[in-house]
Each structure stands twice: as structure tokens, then as C-alpha cells.
Enzyme design. Structure first.
Site, mmCIF file in Angstrom:
data_model
loop_
_atom_site.group_PDB
_atom_site.id
_atom_site.type_symbol
_atom_site.label_atom_id
_atom_site.label_comp_id
_atom_site.label_asym_id
_atom_site.label_seq_id
_atom_site.Cartn_x
_atom_site.Cartn_y
_atom_site.Cartn_z
ATOM 1 N N GLU A 45 0.872 -1.201 0.000
ATOM 2 C CA GLU A 45 0.000 0.000 0.000
ATOM 3 C C GLU A 45 0.897 1.236 0.000
ATOM 4 O O GLU A 45 1.015 1.936 1.004
ATOM 5 C CB GLU A 45 -0.938 0.008 1.226
ATOM 6 C CG GLU A 45 -2.004 1.119 1.144
ATOM 7 C CD GLU A 45 -2.692 1.407 2.476
ATOM 8 O OE1 GLU A 45 -3.227 0.465 3.087
ATOM 9 O OE2 GLU A 45 -2.682 2.577 2.908
ATOM 10 N N HIS A 212 -8.914 1.698 -0.509
ATOM 11 C CA HIS A 212 -8.097 2.507 0.399
ATOM 12 C C HIS A 212 -9.001 3.521 1.096
ATOM 13 O O HIS A 212 -9.989 3.986 0.517
ATOM 14 C CB HIS A 212 -7.004 3.219 -0.410
ATOM 15 C CG HIS A 212 -6.032 3.967 0.427
ATOM 16 N ND1 HIS A 212 -6.282 5.243 0.898
ATOM 17 C CD2 HIS A 212 -4.812 3.610 0.895
ATOM 18 C CE1 HIS A 212 -5.239 5.624 1.628
ATOM 19 N NE2 HIS A 212 -4.340 4.659 1.643
ATOM 20 N N ASP A 334 2.751 1.631 3.891
ATOM 21 C CA ASP A 334 1.979 2.870 3.773
ATOM 22 C C ASP A 334 2.928 4.063 3.595
ATOM 23 O O ASP A 334 2.703 5.155 4.102
ATOM 24 C CB ASP A 334 1.047 3.095 4.975
ATOM 25 C CG ASP A 334 -0.235 3.844 4.584
ATOM 26 O OD1 ASP A 334 -0.293 4.383 3.463
ATOM 27 O OD2 ASP A 334 -1.161 3.893 5.410
HETATM 28 C C1 1WB Z 1 -2.116 10.088 6.045
HETATM 29 C C2 1WB Z 1 -2.186 8.759 5.669
HETATM 30 C C3 1WB Z 1 -2.505 11.091 5.159
HETATM 31 C C4 1WB Z 1 -2.650 8.429 4.406
HETATM 32 C C5 1WB Z 1 -2.969 10.755 3.906
HETATM 33 O O1 1WB Z 1 -3.325 11.750 3.094
HETATM 34 C C6 1WB Z 1 -3.045 9.419 3.529
HETATM 35 C C7 1WB Z 1 -1.624 10.432 7.373
HETATM 36 C C8 1WB Z 1 -3.876 11.494 1.850
HETATM 37 O O2 1WB Z 1 -1.081 9.530 8.038
HETATM 38 O O3 1WB Z 1 -1.736 11.586 7.753
HETATM 39 C C9 1WB Z 1 -2.724 7.027 4.004
HETATM 40 O O4 1WB Z 1 -2.798 6.733 2.816
HETATM 41 O O5 1WB Z 1 -2.693 6.132 4.851
HETATM 42 MN MN MN Z 2 -2.404 4.512 2.697
#
Ligand code: 1WB
Ligand code: MN
Length: 375
Positions: A45, A212, A334
Site C-alpha cells: 500500500e 483505500h 503505507d
Molecule cells: C495520512 C495517511 C494522510 C494516508 C494521507 O493523506 C493518507 C496520514 C492522503 O497519516 O496523515 C494514508 O494513505 O494512509
Molecule cells: Mn495509505
């Protein structure tokens, strides 16, 4: 054998974590990580962005409104002058720091997907064309680094017919490994009939659809507007988990029995809910859809796989292995939202069998996303 080695061995047998105090477990983790650095790791991911979509998202942020993704998107795409841009350099980079980070941490492959909310906040025309641009760009990167990257295709659910065309192109021509969708689109969910062509196409192409998270849709947004609840801390999981439960309870999985859905964050809490979902919503139970053929857990087993993204908790992993089986779990970082090194030491040192570790670290991803050797 000293105490540390003893703990590491217990850990490998799956009994260490309960015996060892946290400090000991962490001490043991270093040694175990060293020993297992040969473990092939495919991260499933992993987010990227392209400049065109960064610009379009900035416009969406500046247009404002009450959509609950906007506060978080503002911190990334329209940060006040003089503040550090969050995540943006890492999202845009695919050939420098990212590959160096992978090399440093022993990550062989990242399965790349356009970062949330993808193209889903644009009007249908803009979204459909930007999905094509993003997929073409991604295809070029994978062509340049075929052993380091695999790819999930974007599409614009706003226009389901064009979406299915792009889905077909991205698998048949661009040879992508699956699809990514960031939960709801204009507050609508994929079980709704208008989106069935998308589910039908994913099923026919025999590649998974990764759902997602994004922030909760308008209808459930209110309680998530405080304390930054809307994002990765809580709202993301509630939104994506609710989407998955809708698929489980709506009967669409009877219509598309071979559809494969992937959800992140250790299954967005669904494995923990499975007993109650079955009790309440199995055929004939009090909250059951009238025509569903299977129990929620049976659909989950047949149609879903989960990834570990952002949940580096050995107990949660062991629970998921017991509950849904090691064949349905894939490792993820991630990136760049989570740091790589702890995600790596998590999978290298988790108290699980070596057979399960190999499956979760790479074998399941190779099977589910059809990532062949050398790619
Ligand atoms: C965060 C995580 C922000 C994801 C995101 O913005 C996405 C965060 C689009 O941890 O702040 C993600 O994809 O897990
Ligand atoms: Mn993610």
C-alpha cells in the site's frame, strides 16, 4: 543461550510476546531483524502522486467546502507559506529517495498506488482524464524499474463506463497488478448498482480492487470533525471499514462471487467484528439481507484479503492469522505516511512461524497481485 536469544527463539515460536516485557521484546527484535534480513519483502500500500493531480487537488482545497477530506488535504497540498510541506516531496519522488529508502531497508518491491483521494474529488471529465495520465506515468516508472515496482491502476468511479475502459486498458495494455479506489465517491459506495460495472470488470479481469480509506462521507462526517478524528487516526478506518461491510451485507458478492477486494490497516477492524457480523447478519439472522447466500465471514474468507499497513502490532497480526488465515494477509508500509524501518522490523520480528512470515512478506502478494519473479 542467553536470555535475549531465548526470547528471540520463543518469539519465533509465537510465544515470546506474552512472556517478554515490552523492553525485552524490543531488545530481542533487533537481533531477530538482523538474522532475517534475507526475507523478501513486497510492500503493498505504497503511495505516489503526480504534479498534475497535486495541482488539481490544490484547486479543490482552495475552492473549500465542507467535505471532510479537505482539512488533511490542505496540510499536504496547500500548506501555509513557510511551513514544511507534508509528504509531498516523498509522494512525487519515484526514483531517488524512495528507491534509496527501499534499498536501505531491504524492501524489494513497492506496489504503487496513486495517493488518496486519487481522482475522486474531481468532476467526471477531469477525473477520467487524470486517471489515464496517472496510469501512463506509473506504467513508465514500472517499465524503468520492473524489479522494484508493481502498480495498482486508478480509475474514475464518477463515470463508470469510462472507468471500465481504463480498467481494461491498465490491465491488458499496461500490465498492472490491480486497482485502487479511495472508498466513497461523491458520498456513494460501490455496492450501489450504478457502480456494478466496475465490480464486474475487476472480477472479469481477475485482479484485486484495493479499497483505500479517505475521510468519512458527508452523511457520517459530523462526529469526526473534531480532534483530527477524520484522518488516519480513526475516520479513515471507519470509512473504509463501512465500505467493506456494505459489500459484505449488500449481496453484491453473490452477483460477483470471484471479485477480490483488498483492505488495509489490518482489515480496518473487520476481523475483530467478524463474529458479531455473522451473529447479526448471516442468512436468516436478525440483520440479514434477505437474499444473501453466505455469512459475512464466508464472503470475507472467499472475497477479501487484508494488508498490515499502518498497524505494526504483533498481537493484531497473530489474531488476524488465527481468524482469517495467513494466506489472506499481505505486508505493507503505507509509504510515505508511515516510516519504513519500523514496518520492516515489525514483519521481520513478529512472533509468527517462518512459513507465515514468508507468505505475509511476499508470497501472498505475488499470488494475489500476480507479481512474477523479477517483477
Ligand atoms: C495520512 C495517511 C494522510 C494516508 C494521507 O493523506 C493518507 C496520514 C492522503 O497519516 O496523515 C494514508 O494513505 O494512509
Ligand atoms: Mn495509505
Amino acid at each position: 543461550m542467553n536470555r535475549r536469544e531465548a526470547l528471540a527463539n520463543l518469539s519465533a515460536l509465537g510465544i515470546g510476546a506474552t512472556l517478554a516485557g515490552l523492553g525485552d521484546a524490543q531488545a530481542a527484535q533487533g537481533d531477530v531483524g538482523q538474522r532475517r534480513s534475507k526475507l523478501r519483502k513486497i510492500a503493498t500500500e505504497e503511495a505516489f502522486a503526480i504534479p498534475e493531480i497535486v495541482d488539481a487537488l490544490r484547486e479543490v482545497v482552495r475552492a473549500g467546502g465542507t467535505n471532510l477530506d479537505l482539512p488533511l488535504l490542505k496540510t499536504i497540498y496547500d500548506a501555509p507559506a513557510g511551513t514544511e510541506p507534508r509528504f509531498l516531496p516523498e509522494l512525487l519522488d519515484l526514483e531517488k529517495q524512495r528507491l534509496a529508502d527501499m534499498d536501505r531497508n531491504g524492501v524489494e518491491v513497492q506496489v504503487l498506488s496513486l495517493t488518496a483521494p486519487g481522482v475522486q474529488m474531481f468532476d467526471a471529465d477531469t477525473a477520467s482524464s487524470l486517471a489515464i495520465v496517472a496510469n501512463d506515468r506509473l506504467a513508465e516508472i514500472v517499465r524503468r524499474h520492473p524489479t522494484r515496482y508493481a502498480a495498482l491502476a486508478s480509475f474514475a468511479p464518477q463515470d463508470p463506463v469510462r472507468a471500465t475502459k481504463e480498467m481494461e486498458r491498465s490491465i491488458k495494455n499496461l500490465k498492472f497488478n490491480g486497482f485502487i479506489v479511495n472508498s466513497h465517491t461523491n458520498n456513494e459506495y460501490l455496492d450501489q448498482q450504478r457502480y456494478w460495472p466496475i465490480l464486474e470488470t475487476a472480477e472479469a479481469l481477475e485482479v484485486p480492487l484495493y479499497i483505500h480509506p479517505r475521510a468519512p462521507s458527508d452523511g457520517m462526517a459530523a462526529p469526526f470533525r473534531d480532534y483530527r478524528l477524520e484522518g488516519a487516526a480513526w475516520g479513515y478506518g471507519i470509512e473504509a471499514g463501512t465500505h467493506a461491510v456494505r459489500l459484505l451485507l449488500s449481496g453484491v458478492l453473490d452477483r460477483f462471487p470471484k471479485l477480490k477486494i483488498v483492505i488495509g490497516h489490518m482489515g480496518e477492524a473487520l476481523p475483530f467484528w467478524m463474529w458479531r457480523l455473522d451473529f447479526m447478519a448471516a442468512p436468516g439472522a436478525r440483520a440479514a439481507g434477505r437474499t444473501n447466500q453466505l455469512k459475512p465471514s464466508e464472503y470475507f474468507q472467499r472475497n477479501f484479503a487484508i494488508t498490515t499497513s499502518g498497524v505494526e502490532d504483533p498481537l493484531a497480526l497473530r489474531y488476524c492469522i488465527d481468524k482469517i488465515g495467513a494466506d489472506n494477509i499481505m505486508w505493507a508500509i503505507d509509504y510515505p505516511y508511515q516510516p519504513t524501518a519500523p514496518a520492516v522490523s515489525f514483519i521481520e520480528s513478529a512472533p509468527i512461524s517462518e512459513d507465515h512470515r514468508e507468505k505475509i512478506a511476499h508470497k501472498n502478494a505475488e499470488r494475489i497481485f500476480r507479481i512474477t519473479a523479477g517483477r
